[in-house]
Design a protein around this motif. Sequence first.
Motif, PDB file in Angstrom:
ATOM      1  N   GLU A 125      33.367  37.317  37.697  1.00 39.35           N
ATOM      2  CA  GLU A 125      34.795  37.080  37.502  1.00 39.35           C
ATOM      3  C   GLU A 125      35.260  37.611  36.155  1.00 39.35           C
ATOM      4  O   GLU A 125      36.340  38.204  36.038  1.00 39.35           O
ATOM      5  N   ASN A 126      34.455  37.387  35.126  1.00 34.00           N
ATOM      6  CA  ASN A 126      34.805  37.856  33.790  1.00 34.00           C
ATOM      7  C   ASN A 126      34.950  39.377  33.768  1.00 34.00           C
ATOM      8  O   ASN A 126      35.898  39.922  33.177  1.00 34.00           O
ATOM      9  N   LYS A 127      34.049  40.062  34.467  1.00 33.14           N
ATOM     10  CA  LYS A 127      34.097  41.518  34.527  1.00 33.14           C
ATOM     11  C   LYS A 127      35.350  41.995  35.254  1.00 33.14           C
ATOM     12  O   LYS A 127      36.039  42.922  34.811  1.00 33.14           O
ATOM     13  N   GLN A 128      35.650  41.334  36.383  1.00 33.17           N
ATOM     14  CA  GLN A 128      36.825  41.723  37.167  1.00 33.17           C
ATOM     15  C   GLN A 128      38.127  41.473  36.398  1.00 33.17           C
ATOM     16  O   GLN A 128      39.047  42.293  36.422  1.00 33.17           O
ATOM     17  N   ILE A 129      38.165  40.339  35.723  1.00 37.71           N
ATOM     18  CA  ILE A 129      39.372  39.990  34.977  1.00 37.71           C
ATOM     19  C   ILE A 129      39.599  40.948  33.812  1.00 37.71           C
ATOM     20  O   ILE A 129      40.726  41.398  33.564  1.00 37.71           O
ATOM     21  N   ALA A 147      43.742  49.405  40.922  1.00 34.74           N
ATOM     22  CA  ALA A 147      42.758  50.084  40.078  1.00 34.74           C
ATOM     23  C   ALA A 147      41.418  49.365  40.034  1.00 34.74           C
ATOM     24  O   ALA A 147      40.393  49.969  39.705  1.00 34.74           O
ATOM     25  N   CYS A 148      41.428  48.061  40.351  1.00 37.85           N
ATOM     26  CA  CYS A 148      40.201  47.264  40.270  1.00 37.85           C
ATOM     27  C   CYS A 148      39.329  47.372  41.520  1.00 37.85           C
ATOM     28  O   CYS A 148      38.145  47.032  41.490  1.00 37.85           O
ATOM     29  N   ILE A 149      39.916  47.805  42.633  1.00 40.20           N
ATOM     30  CA  ILE A 149      39.188  47.821  43.909  1.00 40.20           C
ATOM     31  C   ILE A 149      38.598  49.206  44.129  1.00 40.20           C
ATOM     32  O   ILE A 149      39.314  50.195  44.248  1.00 40.20           O
ATOM     33  N   VAL A 150      37.246  49.256  44.161  1.00 42.64           N
ATOM     34  CA  VAL A 150      36.561  50.544  44.316  1.00 42.64           C
ATOM     35  C   VAL A 150      35.888  50.698  45.670  1.00 42.64           C
ATOM     36  O   VAL A 150      35.660  51.804  46.134  1.00 42.64           O
ATOM     37  N   CYS A 155      38.177  35.916  43.873  1.00 42.03           N
ATOM     38  CA  CYS A 155      38.480  35.591  42.471  1.00 42.03           C
ATOM     39  C   CYS A 155      39.956  35.218  42.324  1.00 42.03           C
ATOM     40  O   CYS A 155      40.303  34.272  41.615  1.00 42.03           O
ATOM     41  N   LEU A 156      40.845  35.951  43.019  1.00 47.31           N
ATOM     42  CA  LEU A 156      42.271  35.630  42.990  1.00 47.31           C
ATOM     43  C   LEU A 156      42.534  34.222  43.495  1.00 47.31           C
ATOM     44  O   LEU A 156      43.258  33.442  42.883  1.00 47.31           O
TER      45      LEU A 156
END
Length: 448
Positions: A164-168, A218-221, A232-233
């Motif tokens: 979660e920290n990485k995604q945020i 941009a976060c979804i690869v 996470c949302l």
Amino acid sequence: MTDFILYSIKSGLCLAIFYGFYQLVLVKETHVKRNRFYLLTALVLSFVLPTINFTLDHEQLAKANQFVWEFENSVEDQLQFSEPNIAEGFSFSYRFWICFFYVLGVITILGRFIFNLVSIFKIIRANEIKKEGDLNLIYLEQAHSPYSFFSYVFLNPSILSKTENKQILLHESIHSKQLHSIDLLIIELFKAFFWFNPIIYLFKNALVEVHEYCADQACIVDATNKISYQQCLLKHVESKMNLNLTSAFKSSLTLKRIKMIKKSNTSVWAHLRLILILPVLFVSMLSFNYSEIKSMNKEDKTIPAGRHFMMPIKASADVRMTSPYGERMHPIKKKMLFHKGIDIAAPQGTPIYAIADGQVKQLQMKHVEGKAYGRYIIIQHDGGMASLYSQMSRYNVDLGQKVKKGDVIGYVGQSGISTGPHLHLEVKKNGENVNPADFIDFTSLKRN
């Protein structure tokens, strides 16, 4: 004041047109960067377009289409401002209250804007900053959603897993790189000065949505990342809300964000839909700002010969012409002087009408009772013409207001040098006094 109200109506209509187009055509598409550009451009254009004037047949303005009346230095004509009537000049009219509540709203919104900025900088100064790439991380103990302001990211690492920290951090870095905070500052300033317009609040909500869509996109690869990101949302949906100048990982539009994430990418051909706004925009610009200006010089033929202006006061048994244009015996000085207008005696409070279409160019508020022209209005007309109405008891128009032929502009009085209630009317063409009787048929009036 009248000009600002008219400008606000025009800009409000532009905002409504742009926002309506966005909701009908663009909001469901995945081209979120384009939508951000559209919203910002539409916001600026909505406040610029009403100030632009489109003219056709613009050749030459008259050298003397000047509406600064040059009063002679006589006791009758000289305007004296030694002791202005403060009580009368500062009347608590509806214009005062409109101005008062407008300024109060501006101060309130700007005050909250400054308070939020100060609060953010206080948090930055009060906490340790950890550098991670281009981001400045500020760890907080409060259990609220992570949020960012420019390169500063505020979060509580104790409530986040490593994933979660990485995604945020990735999400907030997109807000920082794409300068979303600048968008929020711009729209907050617009909101401060146009706080009474409900459309601007809808614009802000739409812009905040687009910011989140841009960061999410941009976060979804890949597909696996998409699922974990949505989880996470949902996990942070109940978090506390943050300051309104920041970009938050969580917001009340979480469900919309998840729906947007699941959507298939919109075709690039969808950009062509933007063309649909052009005819609507073109018609709006012309309807707001079109005007036609023709040559107005000494040989100007736009003013036809004959008496085509209307009477400034309706003829009745109590209305009579007391002094014509030209040489006359001055009623107070008792000597022959040239009279630059005509005097029409009428009962106190009789309505005075605009003799032709035009715009109020001067409105005398600081007159001295019983001296000079008293309360007077100057109206600019087409073809190098202008008219002056003096000795009024009160006004019915505002400075800069456009009036139509026959509109009530004020009321008969005796606010200047006078032997009784009357209207003093002057007419100028190309800067020179002319006989009002050349343009107005006064034959229905009784004469002294």
